[in-house]
Design a protein around this motif. Structure first.
Motif, PDB file in Angstrom:
ATOM      1  N   THR A  62       8.943   3.818  -5.526  1.00 42.21           N
ATOM      2  CA  THR A  62       7.766   3.854  -6.384  1.00 42.21           C
ATOM      3  C   THR A  62       8.183   4.081  -7.827  1.00 42.21           C
ATOM      4  O   THR A  62       9.277   4.588  -8.096  1.00 42.21           O
ATOM      5  CB  THR A  62       6.792   4.987  -5.980  1.00 42.21           C
ATOM      6  OG1 THR A  62       7.484   6.228  -6.085  1.00 42.21           O
ATOM      7  CG2 THR A  62       6.269   4.810  -4.587  1.00 42.21           C
ATOM      8  N   PRO A  70       4.069   0.400   5.478  1.00 44.87           N
ATOM      9  CA  PRO A  70       3.007   0.065   4.524  1.00 44.87           C
ATOM     10  C   PRO A  70       2.633  -1.407   4.648  1.00 44.87           C
ATOM     11  O   PRO A  70       3.424  -2.225   5.127  1.00 44.87           O
ATOM     12  CB  PRO A  70       3.629   0.387   3.169  1.00 44.87           C
ATOM     13  CG  PRO A  70       5.097   0.287   3.387  1.00 44.87           C
ATOM     14  CD  PRO A  70       5.329   0.698   4.813  1.00 44.87           C
ATOM     15  N   SER A 117       0.868  -1.175   0.000  1.00 47.08           N
ATOM     16  CA  SER A 117       0.000   0.000   0.000  1.00 47.08           C
ATOM     17  C   SER A 117       0.907   1.228   0.000  1.00 47.08           C
ATOM     18  O   SER A 117       2.098   1.134   0.295  1.00 47.08           O
ATOM     19  CB  SER A 117      -0.898  -0.016   1.242  1.00 47.08           C
ATOM     20  OG  SER A 117      -0.104   0.005   2.417  1.00 47.08           O
ATOM     21  N   GLN A 118       0.362   2.372  -0.310  1.00 51.51           N
ATOM     22  CA  GLN A 118       1.167   3.594  -0.323  1.00 51.51           C
ATOM     23  C   GLN A 118       1.748   3.863   1.050  1.00 51.51           C
ATOM     24  O   GLN A 118       1.080   3.706   2.061  1.00 51.51           O
ATOM     25  CB  GLN A 118       0.320   4.784  -0.790  1.00 51.51           C
ATOM     26  CG  GLN A 118      -0.027   4.729  -2.255  1.00 51.51           C
ATOM     27  CD  GLN A 118       1.189   4.765  -3.155  1.00 51.51           C
ATOM     28  OE1 GLN A 118       2.057   5.610  -3.003  1.00 51.51           O
ATOM     29  NE2 GLN A 118       1.286   3.826  -4.078  1.00 51.51           N
ATOM     30  N   TRP A 119       3.009   4.275   1.075  1.00 49.16           N
ATOM     31  CA  TRP A 119       3.723   4.522   2.319  1.00 49.16           C
ATOM     32  C   TRP A 119       3.687   6.007   2.641  1.00 49.16           C
ATOM     33  O   TRP A 119       3.951   6.856   1.792  1.00 49.16           O
ATOM     34  CB  TRP A 119       5.150   4.033   2.188  1.00 49.16           C
ATOM     35  CG  TRP A 119       5.975   4.223   3.410  1.00 49.16           C
ATOM     36  CD1 TRP A 119       5.687   3.793   4.671  1.00 49.16           C
ATOM     37  CD2 TRP A 119       7.234   4.880   3.505  1.00 49.16           C
ATOM     38  NE1 TRP A 119       6.691   4.136   5.545  1.00 49.16           N
ATOM     39  CE2 TRP A 119       7.653   4.809   4.854  1.00 49.16           C
ATOM     40  CE3 TRP A 119       8.054   5.505   2.591  1.00 49.16           C
ATOM     41  CZ2 TRP A 119       8.845   5.346   5.292  1.00 49.16           C
ATOM     42  CZ3 TRP A 119       9.240   6.046   3.025  1.00 49.16           C
ATOM     43  CH2 TRP A 119       9.636   5.969   4.369  1.00 49.16           C
ATOM     44  N   ASP A 120       3.396   6.323   3.876  1.00 48.12           N
ATOM     45  CA  ASP A 120       3.419   7.693   4.362  1.00 48.12           C
ATOM     46  C   ASP A 120       4.672   7.850   5.213  1.00 48.12           C
ATOM     47  O   ASP A 120       4.754   7.313   6.321  1.00 48.12           O
ATOM     48  CB  ASP A 120       2.155   7.979   5.175  1.00 48.12           C
ATOM     49  CG  ASP A 120       2.122   9.394   5.732  1.00 48.12           C
ATOM     50  OD1 ASP A 120       3.042  10.202   5.437  1.00 48.12           O
ATOM     51  OD2 ASP A 120       1.170   9.706   6.475  1.00 48.12           O
ATOM     52  N   ALA A 121       5.639   8.567   4.710  1.00 47.63           N
ATOM     53  CA  ALA A 121       6.923   8.713   5.398  1.00 47.63           C
ATOM     54  C   ALA A 121       6.785   9.415   6.744  1.00 47.63           C
ATOM     55  O   ALA A 121       7.632   9.254   7.618  1.00 47.63           O
ATOM     56  CB  ALA A 121       7.903   9.483   4.516  1.00 47.63           C
ATOM     57  N   LYS A 122       5.708  10.174   6.943  1.00 44.88           N
ATOM     58  CA  LYS A 122       5.502  10.888   8.201  1.00 44.88           C
ATOM     59  C   LYS A 122       4.883  10.003   9.278  1.00 44.88           C
ATOM     60  O   LYS A 122       4.887  10.342  10.446  1.00 44.88           O
ATOM     61  CB  LYS A 122       4.616  12.104   7.963  1.00 44.88           C
ATOM     62  CG  LYS A 122       5.256  13.120   7.042  1.00 44.88           C
ATOM     63  CD  LYS A 122       4.309  14.234   6.706  1.00 44.88           C
ATOM     64  CE  LYS A 122       4.944  15.126   5.652  1.00 44.88           C
ATOM     65  NZ  LYS A 122       3.985  16.020   5.047  1.00 44.88           N
ATOM     66  N   SER A 123       4.365   8.842   8.872  1.00 40.57           N
ATOM     67  CA  SER A 123       3.703   7.941   9.810  1.00 40.57           C
ATOM     68  C   SER A 123       4.702   6.933  10.377  1.00 40.57           C
ATOM     69  O   SER A 123       5.672   6.567   9.720  1.00 40.57           O
ATOM     70  CB  SER A 123       2.578   7.189   9.089  1.00 40.57           C
ATOM     71  OG  SER A 123       2.061   6.170   9.907  1.00 40.57           O
ATOM     72  N   GLU A 169       3.985   1.090  -5.239  1.00 43.57           N
ATOM     73  CA  GLU A 169       4.957   1.019  -4.140  1.00 43.57           C
ATOM     74  C   GLU A 169       5.471  -0.412  -4.035  1.00 43.57           C
ATOM     75  O   GLU A 169       4.677  -1.344  -3.951  1.00 43.57           O
ATOM     76  CB  GLU A 169       4.272   1.431  -2.834  1.00 43.57           C
ATOM     77  CG  GLU A 169       5.173   1.451  -1.630  1.00 43.57           C
ATOM     78  CD  GLU A 169       5.956   2.744  -1.493  1.00 43.57           C
ATOM     79  OE1 GLU A 169       7.093   2.660  -0.989  1.00 43.57           O
ATOM     80  OE2 GLU A 169       5.455   3.805  -1.883  1.00 43.57           O
ATOM     81  N   SER A 201       3.223   5.294  -9.598  1.00 40.38           N
ATOM     82  CA  SER A 201       3.096   5.370  -8.141  1.00 40.38           C
ATOM     83  C   SER A 201       2.897   4.025  -7.455  1.00 40.38           C
ATOM     84  O   SER A 201       2.475   3.980  -6.301  1.00 40.38           O
ATOM     85  CB  SER A 201       1.971   6.328  -7.742  1.00 40.38           C
ATOM     86  OG  SER A 201       2.267   7.616  -8.219  1.00 40.38           O
TER      87      SER A 201
END
Length: 145
Positions: free
Chosen positions: A96, A27, A17-23, A43, A41
């Motif tokens: 990505t 993923p 799934s898309q990765w959120d670098a701030k979280s 991942e 896009s």
């Protein structure tokens, strides 16, 4: 007292799934594979679990095929390091597909993407992902059309 040897395990690899670098959340794996379609896009990468290595530095590298920079030159591999902050630590290394690459487009993303992790000058985990062009005819054929 002798130092304990770190224990390393690749826990998943493939498409995520898309990765959120701030979280702080890694993923989620959606498909285990080393063959990745060149969809914008998407991942992909792999996750490792490292035990008994708190305080050590993990070096990582993503050696991508001829992706071009803004000047039209092949970009150097993406690398860096990160401090291991726990004795039971999970780390995701991934990337990505970027179809909007300057002067390169889809073709500059195709080919082998080698991802490695090194701990104390020793490769501890590696995966090579093969990015291939999307075949629309094969896509529909697999679905019975």
């Amino acid at each position: 007292m002798a130092k304990r040897t770190p224990a390393i395990e690749i826990t998943s690899f493939g498409i995520y799934s898309q990765w959120d670098a701030k979280s702080k959340q890694l993923p989620k794996i959606t498909q285990f594979t080393t063959d990745v379609p060149a969809d914008e896009s998407i991942e992909f990468g792999f996750t490792v679990n490292i035990k008994r290595a708190k305080g050590l530095v993990l070096d990582y590298c993503i050696d991508h095929p001829g992706i071009l920079n803004k000047k039209g030159l092949v970009m150097a591999p993406f690398d860096g390091d990160i401090h291991i902050n726990s004795n039971d630590w999970d780390f995701y290394l991934g990337d990505t597909i970027q179809l909007k690459c300057p002067d390169g487009g889809l073709e500059s993303n195709l080919g082998p993407w080698r991802m490695t992790m090194t701990l104390q000058s020793k490769i501890i985990a590696e995966k090579t992902f093969h990015v291939y062009p999307r075949d629309e005819a094969g896509f529909w054929k697999r679905r019975g059309y």
